[in-house]
Design a protein around this motif. Sequence first.
Motif, PDB file in Angstrom:
ATOM      1  N   LYS A  23       0.806  -1.209   0.000  1.00 43.51           N
ATOM      2  CA  LYS A  23       0.000   0.000   0.000  1.00 43.51           C
ATOM      3  C   LYS A  23       0.841   1.262   0.000  1.00 43.51           C
ATOM      4  CE  LYS A  23      -4.187  -1.505   2.428  1.00 43.51           C
ATOM      5  NZ  LYS A  23      -4.962  -1.338   3.674  1.00 43.51           N
ATOM      6  N   ARG A 192      -7.763  -1.345  -1.998  1.00 43.61           N
ATOM      7  CA  ARG A 192      -6.656  -0.725  -2.727  1.00 43.61           C
ATOM      8  C   ARG A 192      -7.055   0.632  -3.301  1.00 43.61           C
ATOM      9  NH1 ARG A 192      -2.013  -3.288  -4.394  1.00 43.61           N
ATOM     10  NH2 ARG A 192      -2.565  -4.701  -2.703  1.00 43.61           N
ATOM     11  N   ILE A 228      -5.245  -1.960 -10.989  1.00 39.98           N
ATOM     12  CA  ILE A 228      -6.408  -2.349 -10.185  1.00 39.98           C
ATOM     13  C   ILE A 228      -7.576  -2.669 -11.105  1.00 39.98           C
ATOM     14  CG2 ILE A 228      -8.101  -1.551  -8.480  1.00 39.98           C
ATOM     15  CD1 ILE A 228      -5.862   0.259  -7.339  1.00 39.98           C
TER      16      ILE A 228
END
Length: 319
Positions: A23, A192, A228
Motif C-alpha cells: 500500500k 486498494r 487495479i
Amino acid sequence: MDISKQIREGNKDMNEKEVTRRKFKMIHSNFEILNKPWWKSSYDERNVEYFISSIKHLQHVILLSLSDHENNELFWKGYLDLNHERYLLECISSECDVDLTIEFVQQQLKKPDRSLRLVKKIQNLNDAITSIFPSKFFPKLSIDNFTPLLAKQLNQHICNGLIDNAGQYRIKYVMPAQENFVYMSPYLIEDRMNELFRQCREKFKKEDLQLEEAVKFGACFYSHFLSIHPFMNGNGRVARLLLSYLLSRFTAVPFSLYIGTKTRDVYLQCLRESRSFTPNALAALILESIHLSFYNICSVMDLELTLEPKQSCCKEIWR
C-alpha cells in the motif's frame, strides 16, 4: 475467459501483511522521467528540462490572454468547447483504435446518431467532462474531492447505457486482450482504491508541489489505477479524466494523453512497462502530452508565444 482456480484462490488469500506492505509504495517520485524515450526521433533534442520550462511559459501566455479577456464569456466558451471536442477526438481515437475527425465529433454532439455505440461513447465522455470540470481552462479543483466515489461517478457517466453495472466495482477476474496479465483480484479492489486515493490526496496537498514531481505522482496513480482495473469497462477513460483532475494546477483541463498518430502504440507500451511500478516512460508521455495540449491551445488562439507573462496573473495557478 478461463482463469485458473489456483490464481483466483491465490489472490483471494493473499497475505494481509503483504497487502499492507504494498500500500505505502503506490504514489512516489523515486524515479527519473525518461529523458530520451524510444518513440522520439533521433533529431528531436527536447528533453524533460525543455518540456517543463516550455509548459510554464505556454501556461503563462494563456493566462495572460485570459486576463485580457476575463469578462468576455463568449470568447472563452468557443475555445473551451474546441478543447473539449479535441479531447474527445484524441481520447476515443486512442482508447478505441478508430479514426475520427473533429467534424464527426462536432456533428455527433449536436445531432447524434443514437444507433451507433461509438456515438454513445462520445456523448457519455462529454457528459463526464462537463460533470467534473467547470467551464474554465484552469479551474480550482479541491483535492479533498478526489475519492473513489468520484471515480465511480465518472464511470457511471462514461458507461451509461453501455454496460449494466456502470459505476460499480467489478466482481469478476479480467485480463487485458491478448496479454498474459491478470488485473487485481476483485476481493482487493475496494481496499486498494481507498488507499490509492488517500495517498494521492496526501501528495497533491503539498503547497510547494512542482510540475515534475506532480507528473511523477500522476504517472504512479495512472499505472496503479489501471492495474487495479476497478470497473468492467471504461477504466482508461476514467483514469484519463482523473489524471487531468490531479494535474489541474499545472495544465488546462482536460488534457489528453496524445502525441500524434502513433499515440496508441506508445501508450500501450508505456502501460506495459509501468506494471513494474516505475513509470518513467509513462511520466514522459504525460509531460509531452501536457506540452502538446498547451501548444495546440496557443496555436488555435493565435497567441504570441514570445510574450513575457505577467507574474501576477499566474501565481494562483503555478507555484
